[in-house]
Write a protein that holds these residues in place. Structure first.
Motif, PDB file in Angstrom:
ATOM      1  N   GLY A 156       0.840  -1.194   0.004  1.00 21.23           N
ATOM      2  CA  GLY A 156       0.236   0.013  -0.109  1.00 21.23           C
ATOM      3  C   GLY A 156       0.795   1.284   0.132  1.00 21.23           C
ATOM      4  O   GLY A 156       1.974   1.229  -0.362  1.00 21.23           O
ATOM      5  N   SER A 157       0.521   2.437   0.384  1.00 20.70           N
ATOM      6  CA  SER A 157       0.959   3.642   0.592  1.00 20.70           C
ATOM      7  C   SER A 157       1.221   4.253   1.751  1.00 20.70           C
ATOM      8  O   SER A 157       1.768   5.309   1.827  1.00 20.70           O
ATOM      9  CB  SER A 157       0.202   4.580  -0.693  1.00 20.70           C
ATOM     10  OG  SER A 157      -1.085   4.856   0.059  1.00 20.70           O
ATOM     11  N   ALA A 158       0.547   3.489   2.865  1.00 23.07           N
ATOM     12  CA  ALA A 158       0.696   4.278   4.106  1.00 23.07           C
ATOM     13  C   ALA A 158       2.151   4.010   4.606  1.00 23.07           C
ATOM     14  O   ALA A 158       3.124   3.396   4.320  1.00 23.07           O
ATOM     15  CB  ALA A 158       0.104   3.256   5.374  1.00 23.07           C
ATOM     16  N   THR A 159       2.493   5.191   5.500  1.00 28.00           N
ATOM     17  CA  THR A 159       3.792   5.552   5.824  1.00 28.00           C
ATOM     18  C   THR A 159       3.920   5.650   7.365  1.00 28.00           C
ATOM     19  O   THR A 159       4.824   6.021   8.050  1.00 28.00           O
ATOM     20  CB  THR A 159       4.374   6.866   5.389  1.00 28.00           C
ATOM     21  OG1 THR A 159       3.445   7.804   5.820  1.00 28.00           O
ATOM     22  CG2 THR A 159       4.610   6.993   3.755  1.00 28.00           C
ATOM     23  N   THR A 160       2.732   4.754   7.976  1.00 31.79           N
ATOM     24  CA  THR A 160       2.707   4.893   9.588  1.00 31.79           C
ATOM     25  C   THR A 160       2.875   3.765  10.135  1.00 31.79           C
ATOM     26  O   THR A 160       2.497   3.327  11.361  1.00 31.79           O
ATOM     27  CB  THR A 160       1.520   5.392  10.080  1.00 31.79           C
ATOM     28  OG1 THR A 160       0.214   4.616   9.253  1.00 31.79           O
ATOM     29  CG2 THR A 160       1.375   6.978   9.615  1.00 31.79           C
ATOM     30  N   TRP A 161       3.500   2.693   9.659  1.00 33.47           N
ATOM     31  CA  TRP A 161       3.793   1.428  10.272  1.00 33.47           C
ATOM     32  C   TRP A 161       4.851   1.405  11.131  1.00 33.47           C
ATOM     33  O   TRP A 161       5.958   1.884  11.169  1.00 33.47           O
ATOM     34  CB  TRP A 161       4.119   0.277   8.930  1.00 33.47           C
ATOM     35  CG  TRP A 161       3.004   0.153   8.080  1.00 33.47           C
ATOM     36  CD1 TRP A 161       2.969   0.765   6.657  1.00 33.47           C
ATOM     37  CD2 TRP A 161       1.924  -0.567   7.872  1.00 33.47           C
ATOM     38  NE1 TRP A 161       1.884   0.500   6.192  1.00 33.47           N
ATOM     39  CE2 TRP A 161       1.012  -0.266   6.820  1.00 33.47           C
ATOM     40  CE3 TRP A 161       1.328  -1.367   9.089  1.00 33.47           C
ATOM     41  CZ2 TRP A 161      -0.082  -0.886   6.686  1.00 33.47           C
ATOM     42  CZ3 TRP A 161      -0.015  -1.900   8.704  1.00 33.47           C
ATOM     43  CH2 TRP A 161      -0.842  -1.699   7.452  1.00 33.47           C
ATOM     44  N   THR A 162       4.644   0.673  12.371  1.00 32.86           N
ATOM     45  CA  THR A 162       5.524   0.633  13.302  1.00 32.86           C
ATOM     46  C   THR A 162       6.092  -0.999  13.603  1.00 32.86           C
ATOM     47  O   THR A 162       7.195  -0.975  14.104  1.00 32.86           O
ATOM     48  CB  THR A 162       4.897   1.038  14.569  1.00 32.86           C
ATOM     49  OG1 THR A 162       3.669   0.323  14.991  1.00 32.86           O
ATOM     50  CG2 THR A 162       4.602   2.413  14.585  1.00 32.86           C
ATOM     51  N   SER A 163       5.342  -1.870  13.459  1.00 28.40           N
ATOM     52  CA  SER A 163       5.730  -3.268  13.581  1.00 28.40           C
ATOM     53  C   SER A 163       5.100  -4.353  12.733  1.00 28.40           C
ATOM     54  O   SER A 163       4.022  -3.730  12.195  1.00 28.40           O
ATOM     55  CB  SER A 163       5.815  -3.684  15.065  1.00 28.40           C
ATOM     56  OG  SER A 163       4.445  -3.854  15.417  1.00 28.40           O
ATOM     57  N   VAL A 164       5.519  -5.242  12.260  1.00 24.90           N
ATOM     58  CA  VAL A 164       4.862  -6.249  11.562  1.00 24.90           C
ATOM     59  C   VAL A 164       5.331  -7.619  11.937  1.00 24.90           C
ATOM     60  O   VAL A 164       6.326  -8.035  12.388  1.00 24.90           O
ATOM     61  CB  VAL A 164       5.221  -6.124   9.956  1.00 24.90           C
ATOM     62  CG1 VAL A 164       6.774  -6.168   9.760  1.00 24.90           C
ATOM     63  CG2 VAL A 164       4.772  -6.958   9.249  1.00 24.90           C
ATOM     64  N   ARG A 165       4.362  -8.578  11.890  1.00 28.20           N
ATOM     65  CA  ARG A 165       4.657  -9.968  12.359  1.00 28.20           C
ATOM     66  C   ARG A 165       3.947 -11.053  11.287  1.00 28.20           C
ATOM     67  O   ARG A 165       2.788 -11.309  11.167  1.00 28.20           O
ATOM     68  CB  ARG A 165       4.081 -10.110  13.613  1.00 28.20           C
ATOM     69  CG  ARG A 165       4.649  -9.527  14.782  1.00 28.20           C
ATOM     70  CD  ARG A 165       6.057  -9.945  14.874  1.00 28.20           C
ATOM     71  NE  ARG A 165       6.552  -9.450  16.205  1.00 28.20           N
ATOM     72  CZ  ARG A 165       7.439  -8.043  15.996  1.00 28.20           C
ATOM     73  NH1 ARG A 165       7.392  -7.663  14.958  1.00 28.20           N
ATOM     74  NH2 ARG A 165       7.846  -7.734  17.144  1.00 28.20           N
ATOM     75  N   PRO A 166       4.766 -11.481  10.272  1.00 28.16           N
ATOM     76  CA  PRO A 166       4.212 -12.412   9.432  1.00 28.16           C
ATOM     77  C   PRO A 166       3.933 -13.804  10.051  1.00 28.16           C
ATOM     78  O   PRO A 166       5.001 -14.198  10.744  1.00 28.16           O
ATOM     79  CB  PRO A 166       5.128 -12.439   8.098  1.00 28.16           C
ATOM     80  CG  PRO A 166       6.197 -11.360   8.386  1.00 28.16           C
ATOM     81  CD  PRO A 166       6.013 -11.068  10.116  1.00 28.16           C
ATOM     82  N   GLY A 167       2.881 -14.486   9.591  1.00 29.40           N
ATOM     83  CA  GLY A 167       2.679 -15.890  10.074  1.00 29.40           C
ATOM     84  C   GLY A 167       3.162 -17.081   9.037  1.00 29.40           C
ATOM     85  O   GLY A 167       3.998 -16.887   8.277  1.00 29.40           O
ATOM     86  N   ARG A 168       2.355 -18.015   8.927  1.00 25.52           N
ATOM     87  CA  ARG A 168       2.595 -19.193   7.792  1.00 25.52           C
ATOM     88  C   ARG A 168       1.798 -18.480   6.569  1.00 25.52           C
ATOM     89  O   ARG A 168       2.701 -18.496   5.522  1.00 25.52           O
ATOM     90  CB  ARG A 168       2.014 -20.494   8.098  1.00 25.52           C
ATOM     91  CG  ARG A 168       2.385 -21.274   7.165  1.00 25.52           C
ATOM     92  CD  ARG A 168       1.684 -22.677   7.429  1.00 25.52           C
ATOM     93  NE  ARG A 168       2.621 -23.516   8.554  1.00 25.52           N
ATOM     94  CZ  ARG A 168       3.540 -24.010   8.687  1.00 25.52           C
ATOM     95  NH1 ARG A 168       3.794 -24.619   7.131  1.00 25.52           N
ATOM     96  NH2 ARG A 168       4.162 -24.693   9.386  1.00 25.52           N
ATOM     97  N   GLY A 169       0.517 -18.210   6.670  1.00 29.84           N
ATOM     98  CA  GLY A 169      -0.120 -17.678   5.360  1.00 29.84           C
ATOM     99  C   GLY A 169      -0.813 -16.366   5.303  1.00 29.84           C
ATOM    100  O   GLY A 169      -1.573 -15.929   4.848  1.00 29.84           O
ATOM    101  N   HIS A 170      -0.502 -15.800   6.551  1.00 27.51           N
ATOM    102  CA  HIS A 170      -1.189 -14.522   6.969  1.00 27.51           C
ATOM    103  C   HIS A 170      -0.044 -13.473   7.525  1.00 27.51           C
ATOM    104  O   HIS A 170       0.784 -13.943   7.902  1.00 27.51           O
ATOM    105  CB  HIS A 170      -2.361 -14.619   7.969  1.00 27.51           C
ATOM    106  CG  HIS A 170      -2.075 -14.910   9.206  1.00 27.51           C
ATOM    107  ND1 HIS A 170      -1.372 -15.905   9.501  1.00 27.51           N
ATOM    108  CD2 HIS A 170      -2.073 -13.898  10.295  1.00 27.51           C
ATOM    109  CE1 HIS A 170      -1.401 -15.723  10.932  1.00 27.51           C
ATOM    110  NE2 HIS A 170      -1.567 -14.622  11.252  1.00 27.51           N
TER     111      HIS A 170
END
Length: 737
Positions: A307-321
């Motif tokens: 996307g175009s958002a610029t406010t992400w602070t953390s991310v956690r990928p799982g297996r399929g999500h």
């Protein structure tokens, strides 16, 4: 999915001060919250059953950190104690026991600063000493203890101090506290240890001479950020482009990913995501379920912006999500939601981020194979998604939650429960359904299960649910049915062939009848018209239609309504179980017909079935049909039951094969309403107390301390109800408090 036991309090506001109407699986209710207990498998509680489509709070404690992978979750409680729950193969929960559905403290846990959950092991850093302990499966040396012996309790790796640790599927990596060097150990068949080889290591081995600020381990690959310049480096398996280097070539030593400096990076099972450039989110690797969030399901071999958002602070990928957090404290998820792991109340796959609505204030996230957990302001821990091994940490008998915002519907005036689904009417005549939908019984035009209430188009006055079909009456008196229609139970006049027997949206009942209410059995439908005549349709087997006709064995369906006999009779309510029905006439007489192999029509004889309604002597005020037993309350408020009794569901103080004639339940004369489920019964007294008896394997009696059969009424402690009803085809009970 696991069958869950216990009591769920759904703190809803229910409207309409209307007295109980005496239907087996539906009713109108006064104000108050509703309690649900027993068998909650397919989402009929409004939250999902074992799987949970919305975030639910884990206990009452407060927490400071959470981590998850595969079917296991661990978290650090305020006070620094470490708890784990879920799949406990090889003791990965940290105790020698079976799967744990609620948080269990690790043995001699002490105080911990951080932890990481791997595919088959857990590693955690002790708070004061900064030493590292690991436990769980160790077949590839992933515990770093110099051997391949699994451990069921935390075991220290020695006196070395650590800044951080990250556990992958069968390996782990960590950063030393003293010098910021990187060390890895465990399975190395894909070069995931970054040592320039594929030799497995059972003890930590240093990865080059560089210094590192962060390391994150995936299934068979790892990524890290260099301390000096925050550049990103990855190594190990590169299937699907999970290393992000523009190719799919495996790398046994760290390789730089572009030239940018990164704020953070996290490896999922076969994908990875990171944040850079002031809050932009990038993902790469496997994308078969849309877990990269880039709008399609095509793998990416290099980082691509989400996307175009610029406010992400953390991310956690799982297996399929994947789930990620923005600076505005909202959580957004995307990818597969087969178990509700996107937290939005449905099972729809999404290839772009969608916010978990109604819940904000998130401070941290964790993703497992098909579940997620998050921390909110104040240390509140919430989990959602797959719960096969208890990885959500939810013990239903202690769970409280707000029904209304999570279902997106309510307050309701009527509820009706089918096999594993529920439908409800709101005061504005709107109809909402949720739960199992494999036959289209939700009426939403598809066969997608719903964890949240989903509106059925139209203006509705009444609704009734069968095993896997539903019928309703509109405000103009028209009757409609939907769901499975393999035997004519849809009543449309059209035979649905076996290849297309699901009616996935309301279909008009043939004949131009004006209806007042419906009453469904497992495999048939009945309805009362506004002239109070009673009509039935569907399978005529075992005399279930009550029309006095014995059909040839080859005649397997009645696709249009036929009138029960005698035609002059007038009826107030009807309900059914397994190929039988009972109904109350307007003169307070009680009549039953259909299958009688368990004595469920109360005829007192050994006839196998009867196609003509037979009267049960007495004057009656309420009745309810279970799957193969029935109960009713006389006008003198005595309670009587008949039919199957192998689990004590007749309440006679003993079990027997059947009770072909009504037998009184005790001697009390203060019974108000009764509801029969599958092999159990619950009843409400005039003082609003609730009493249950029969089978209790799923906690359906509201008594979880002992899941034994009760052959006499036992009070459900702490519950006073204004109305109750059971799912007569399964083992769930609803009480309106």
């Amino acid at each position: 999915m696991r069958r869950l036991l216990g009591l769920v309090l759904l703190l809803a506001t229910w409207t309409a001060n209307i007295s109980w109407t005496g239907s087996a699986t539906s009713g109108t209710f006064p104000n108050g919250p509703v309690a649900v207990w027993g068998y909650l498998l397919e989402g009929e509680s409004g939250y999902g059953g074992a799987d949970q489509g919305y975030p639910l709070r884990v206990g009452a404690a407060t927490w400071t950190a959470v981590a998850a992978r595969d079917d296991l979750t661990c978290a650090i409680q305020t006070g620094d104690s470490l708890y784990c729950w879920g799949d406990n193969a090889d003791g990965r929960v940290g105790v020698s026991s079976a799967n744990n559905m609620v948080p269990v403290p690790t043995v001699a846990s002490g105080a911990y600063a951080s932890m990481s959950v791997g595919g088959k092991a857990v590693c955690a850093i002790v708070k004061t000493a900064a030493t590292l302990s690991c436990w769980g499966t160790n077949t590839s040396g992933q515990l770093g203890l110099g051997d391949t012996t699994s451990r069921a309790t935390p075991t220290s790796l020695g006196a070395t101090t650590w800044n951080s640790v990250s556990a992958g599927a069968e390996f782990a990596c960590g950063v030393h506290k003293a010098d910021d060097t990187l060390w890895c150990w465990g399975n190395n068949t894909s070069g995931q240890l970054g040592l320039g080889s594929t030799t497995t290591q059972t003890s930590p081995v240093q990865v080059g001479a560089a210094t590192w600020s962060r390391v994150t381990a995936g299934a068979d690959f790892a990524c890290g950020m260099r301390k000096t310049d925050s550049t990103l480096w990855c190594w190990g398996s590169n299937a699907n482009g999970r290393l992000g280097i523009g190719s799919t070539t495996t790398q046994t030593s760290p390789v730089q990913v572009g030239a940018a400096a990164w704020t953070t990076v996290t490896a999922g099972h076969e994908s990875a995501c990171g944040i850079r450039d002031g809050g932009k989110l990038f993902c790469w690797g496997r994308n078969g379920s849309g877990q990269l969030g880039v709008g399609d399901t095509t793998d990416r071999t290099a980082p691509e912006q989400v996307g175009s958002a610029t406010t992400w602070t953390s991310v956690r990928p799982g297996r399929g999500h994947t789930c990620a957090l923005r600076s505005t404290t909202e959580t957004w998820c995307w990818g597969s939601s087969a178990s509700g792991q996107l937290g939005n109340g449905d099972t729809a796959t999404r290839t772009t981020p969608k916010e978990i609505v109604g819940v904000t204030g998130w401070t941290g996230l964790a993703s497992g194979t098909a579940h997620g957990c998050g921390l909110r302001t104040g240390g509140i821990l919430m989990c959602w998604g797959d719960n096969d091994h208890g990885q959500l940490g939810l013990e239903l008998k202690n769970r409280t939650a707000s029904f209304n915002p999570r279902t997106g519907a309510g307050p309701f005036t009527v509820l009706t429960a089918g096999g594993s689904f529920v439908c409800g009417l709101r005061a504005g005549h709107t109809l909402w359904c949720w739960g199992a939908n494999n036959r289209g019984q939700i009426g939403a035009g598809d066969v997608i299960y719903r964890f949240a209430a989903t509106q059925v188009a139209g203006s509705w006055a009444q609704v009734s649910a069968g095993w896997d079909h539903t019928c309703g009456v509109t405000t103009t008196g028209a009757g409609y049915c939907w769901g499975r229609d393999n035997n004519g139970r849809g009543g449309s006049g059209v035979f649905q062939p076996p290849t297309n027997e699901n009616i996935m949206a309301p279909l008009l009942i043939a004949g131009g009848h004006i209806w007042s209410r419906m009453g469904l059995s497992a495999f048939n439908s009945c309805g009362i018209r506004t002239d109070q005549s009673l009509w039935c349709w569907g399978s005529p087997n075992n005399g279930a239609l009550g029309d006095g006709v014995t059909y040839a064995s080859t005649y397997t369906r009645q696709t249009t309504p036929v009138q029960t006999v005698p035609h002059a009779a007038t009826w107030s309510t009807v309900s059914g179980g397994d190929y039988y029905h009972c109904g109350l006439r307007t003169d307070a007489t009680l009549w039953c017909w259909g299958l009688n192999d368990k004595g469920q029509i109360g005829s007192g004889s050994a006839i196998a079935a009867n196609p003509t309604p037979l009267q049960i002597a007495g004057s009656w005020r309420d009745m309810s049909t279970g799957y193969d037993h029935a109960c009713a309350i006389k006008t003198d408020r005595t309670l009587w039951c008949w039919g199957e009794n192998t689990s004590g569901e007749l309440g006679r103080g003993a079990t027997s094969t059947s009770g072909a004639s009504p037998g009184q339940v005790g001697t009390d004369t203060d019974w108000d309403t009764v509801t029969a489920g599958r092999a159990f019964t619950c009843a409400r007294k005039t003082d609003s107390t609730v009493w249950c008896w029969g089978i209790n394997t799923e906690g359906q009696l509201g008594i979880t301390a002992s899941l034994t059969v009760r052959t006499s009424p036992a009070q459900v402690a702490g519950v006073t109800a204004s109305a109750i009803f059971a799912q007569n085809f399964t083992q769930t009970i609803y009480a309106f408090l």
